[in-house]
Design a protein around this motif. Sequence first.
Motif, PDB file in Angstrom:
ATOM      1  N   SER A  23       0.233   7.446  -3.368  1.00 50.53           N
ATOM      2  CA  SER A  23      -0.886   6.572  -3.703  1.00 50.53           C
ATOM      3  C   SER A  23      -1.008   6.394  -5.223  1.00 50.53           C
ATOM      4  N   ARG A  74      -4.359   2.542  -4.441  1.00 51.88           N
ATOM      5  CA  ARG A  74      -4.664   3.923  -4.816  1.00 51.88           C
ATOM      6  C   ARG A  74      -5.506   4.630  -3.752  1.00 51.88           C
ATOM      7  N   HIS A 131      -6.001   3.648  -0.375  1.00 53.83           N
ATOM      8  CA  HIS A 131      -5.841   3.104   0.975  1.00 53.83           C
ATOM      9  C   HIS A 131      -6.057   4.152   2.074  1.00 53.83           C
ATOM     10  N   HIS A 143       0.800  -1.229   0.000  1.00 49.60           N
ATOM     11  CA  HIS A 143       0.000   0.000   0.000  1.00 49.60           C
ATOM     12  C   HIS A 143       0.833   1.279   0.000  1.00 49.60           C
ATOM     13  N   ASP A 144       2.041   1.259   0.580  1.00 49.64           N
ATOM     14  CA  ASP A 144       2.896   2.452   0.592  1.00 49.64           C
ATOM     15  C   ASP A 144       4.119   2.289  -0.305  1.00 49.64           C
TER      16      ASP A 144
END
Length: 815
Positions: free
Chosen positions: A475, A504, A506, A464-465
């Motif tokens: 993102s 994108r 999260h 996610h990162d």
Amino acid sequence: MTSTDVRTEAEDSGPSGYAAARLRLLQEGARSGPPRRAALAELTDDWLTELFTAGAEGLRGVSLVAVGGYGRGELSPRSDLDLLLLHDGSDSKAVAALADRIWYPVWDLGLALDHSVRTPAEARKTAGEDLKVQLGLLDARHLAGDLGLTAGLRTAVLADWRNQAPKRLPELQELCAERAERQGELQYLLEPDLKEARGGLRDATALRAVAASWLADAPREGLADARRRLLDVRDALHLTTGRATDRLALQEQDQVAAELGLLDADTLLRQVYEAARVISYASDVTWREVGRVLRSRAVRPRLRAMLGGGKPVAERSPLAEGVVEQDGEVVLARAARPERDSVLPLRAAAAAAQAGLPLSLHAVRRMAGAARPLPTPWPAEAREQLVTLLGSGRPTIDVWEALEAEGLITRLLPDWERVRCRPQRNAVHVWTVDRHLIETAVRASELTRRVGRPDLLLVAALLHDIGKGWPGDHSVAGEIIARDVAGRIGFDRDDVAVLATLVRHHLLLVETATRRDLEDPATVRSVAEAVGSQSTLELLHALTEADALATGPAAWSSWRGALVTDLVKRVSAVLAGDEPADPEAATPTAEQERLAIEAFRTGSPVLALRAQTEPPAEEPPGEPEPLGVELLVAVPDQPGVLPAVSGVLAMHRLTVRTAELRALDLPDGVHEGSVLLLDWRVAAEYGSLPQAARLRADLVRALDGSLDIAARLAERDAAYPRRRGVVAPPPRVTVAPAASRHATVIEVRAQDAPGLLFRIGQALEKSGVRVRSSHVSTLGANAVDAFYVTTATGAPLPGEEAASVARALEEALRA
């Protein structure tokens, strides 16, 4: 000037010559790092030898010994001089006089000195009683005088250390663990202590001591280089600050980076983190080996007696294809062939994490050296083993770090290199980017029963990162990387699309829930459009919680969890085909309605304070919401309510943790009109809470203009000025585009401070806008607030007017 010239100047001119030569050496730009430390140690050796020789004329049985860091020749610009004056005890009075001849010139130059005067017997006795003294003596180095005396002590101390190792090494390990508990982990701290934090110079010294015991040894690859890097940073820190400090403070990092010729402070921290990671991993492996050897020594005599003197054979229990457990570690089976089995590293890692066991250093190195790269896309087994590894909970972290130490992670996921050891300059985050991603996967593993596709949740947690290693919005960058990685891992097109959406968006749920009006249909519809399906919403909800829990204590609470859950329910209803409720039709609670009616009838504010004495029965997981007081305020709709209420609270030293403001229409049959309702959570900065009657009285005065809040706050600030710490980034005010059809949303991000909300309210009031609702939250030291504002007639602001209001508010906060 050469090293010989510097030494000659010191010898010719005595202490003042040494000081000049030392200064010249430290200012010499061409020489740094190990050469400068060695030259400084050599220069100091020569000066101290001269002092010793001049004072010890005719005296026998005495020697001057460098111990600790000076004994290792690791003299940073402001390092202590660790010295031992060793003597045979034949002439204590003369030795005391000699000590004065050496110590006083050192003190006169302002150098820190750690000194002692002992016989060999006294030194050994003290070392036996004090582990730190013993560690210092392990690095004893002869400087001057009786070489035989020094050599005899060194031999005896090393023999004592090796004989006592089974007792002293557990002592040393406990000392390291206690220090780590106090100082934290060097590889994650924004202001690390280069010496005392876990993975720092103290731990590197402890590894040397373990090696000297002959009981176990540390992995040597990269260890010397890691130690050198930390020493180089400490040298630069001493030179830039002019102080004997080991703490790399934020305000000094840019200067230290420049001194080392590095690009910026982030590059500096990344190098520090990489070095610390090498030392921490070597420490883990070494202490595990020490424990194994000590257990083996304790058990072996009993086993020999039982087996008739034969050597016991270590038991090997199969865990997976090519993977077995042996002696508390996961190792490769004898038949394993990493050069033919490209999935073996992931299979071994998953088996180790599932069993809660460490991967053996030998196994990881063998796989790193021999394993073939995985094909693209990965075979199904490789993808399944990765998901199994990520879903194994807390043991995943140690296994992942073992793979990363030998370069296997970046071989499997090349994009990992950009986030590896990357610092996060945000008080909310407690980890580097890469560790945060693994922590998120660990937290997500606890939520897999809540989703239909736990594999997608775990991989999204890992990725996610991933965009934080690239410029721009992480993102947006992360979505592109996630598509590529998911495709290479072997997910099909639909799953790749879901993973890209999760990465994108999260932050979508938590940012919307805490900064937007959930009663506004536009808010809910925009989230539904971004998410697209119930299954993706379910995954995003779990990912949001895992991400926040893995960020740090300030990122998640029962309040935020409840807001996100409320938003998810509303979005789920829209995705199921229901229309979001009209905000004008929102039903107030009975208490809110009662307060509103009373405020309207009396024409003045009404307050209710409700202390929360225990957490909610169904509190979402994470950090418990701090116990505090819920403050409900109902005020007849009028200008100036927001600055008046927030100003009164600031006067009474009440911290606003969360704040909601909205207009409430009176029920039919009462009267046409509206009341402003404020539902805030507050807590006292210190001391007890003020009485509701006092708050109400001051609020009445603030609203009628008889109480000058700004002047009162200014007087208090002048009387009790706040200590200035790290300079915070400037505030930022923006207009959120298309966030609501009913109002203009203005976002404020600023350093939290007493009276901040009052200043915001004042500025909005001066701009002539009406605050329809507000949503205030605090993340660590950062305030993140959203204000829904309209014109006096209740319409959204025109574009240029909205931008003008935002600029005026930002200027007011910067003033």
